[in-house]
Scaffold this motif. Structure first.
Motif: not given
Length: 252
Positions: A205-225
């Motif tokens: 069920n795609p509604a229950y896909a498991e995600y990598l989650v991070a703070p919005r302010w860290s979206m530019g973090n090269p490690g997260i990317r």
């Protein structure tokens, strides 16, 4: 309260640490798979393993972890709404089965009247469990999108099922104490329970896909990317399909 069981890290000199909280199976195992790819990019992936998920979002929101990997969007949405946190889904990785299991019953039709049923107690997952029981015709508990429900919302229970909400972390230990128990895919696999033995299982069920989650302010973090890219690589796709023999569904 959940407790970090162990820390998996390379500790390479001069490498940039990336702290990610995860539950053991399969999340930490998938993170272990991408460790070498990140190391080649100068990132020391430090996986902190938690037996339960009670604190994982709080630790990311407080900056004590850079990201976590254990949850699907409905759970994250409730956390953000209740705490006013600003955690965001980065990338979906896989979908786990969620099902009904019994040690002494071999099919849904054999569930007796007044059977004791253990459901996860957190708002998102008890709602999911009640919706499943409603879909199967075992109870009547209409649930609309973006709504949470409890056992008090059951409008009809023709078999007189005894529905008990218990901590999600305890479900795997209660299979001998209840007639029917809901188990998450990671719990079943961690216990060595083949999800094919479930009385009923919600898979893919795609509604229950498991995600990598991070703070919005860290979206530019090269490690997260870099981690997001590694988790959605062909190598990870092949690992999920091979290591879990079809019990998980790739979500990308």
């Amino acid at each position: 309260m959940s407790v970090s069981r162990t820390l998996r890290a390379l500790g390479g000199k001069g490498m940039t640490p990336l702290r990610v909280g995860a539950t053991p199976v399969p999340h930490a195992e998938i993170l272990d798979h991408v460790r070498g790819r990140l190391s080649a990019q100068g990132i020391d992936l430090r996986v902190e393993i938690f037996e339960t998920y009670d604190e994982l979002n709080e630790l990311v929101a407080e900056g004590k972890l850079d990201a976590n990997f254990f949850q699907y969007l409905p759970f994250l949405d409730v956390f953000n709404r209740e705490t006013r946190a600003d955690l965001v889904p980065v990338v979906p990785v896989h979908i786990e089965p969620f099902g009904l299991y019994a040690n002494r019953i071999d099919c849904l039709d054999a569930i007796p009247d007044h059977a004791e049923v253990a459901l996860p107690s957190d708002p998102v997952n008890v709602t999911r469990a009640l919706a499943m029981l409603d879909d199967l015709g075992l109870i009547e508990c209409p649930v609309t999108v973006d709504e949470v429900a409890t056992t008090a919302d059951v409008t009809a229970n023709p078999r007189g099922l005894l529905l008990k909400e218990v901590s999600s972390a305890l479900l795997g230990d209660l299979r001998d104490d209840f007639d029917v128990v809901f188990l998450f895919g990671n719990q079943a696999m961690g216990l060595g329970v083949d999800t094919g033995t479930a009385l009923y299982c919600d898979r893919g069920n795609p509604a229950y896909a498991e995600y990598l989650v991070a703070p919005r302010w860290s979206m530019g973090n090269p490690g997260i990317r870099a981690l997001a890219g590694a988790l959605q690589s062909e190598s990870t796709r092949d690992f999920i399909r091979t290591a879990y023999a079809g019990q998980l569904v790739v979500a990308f």
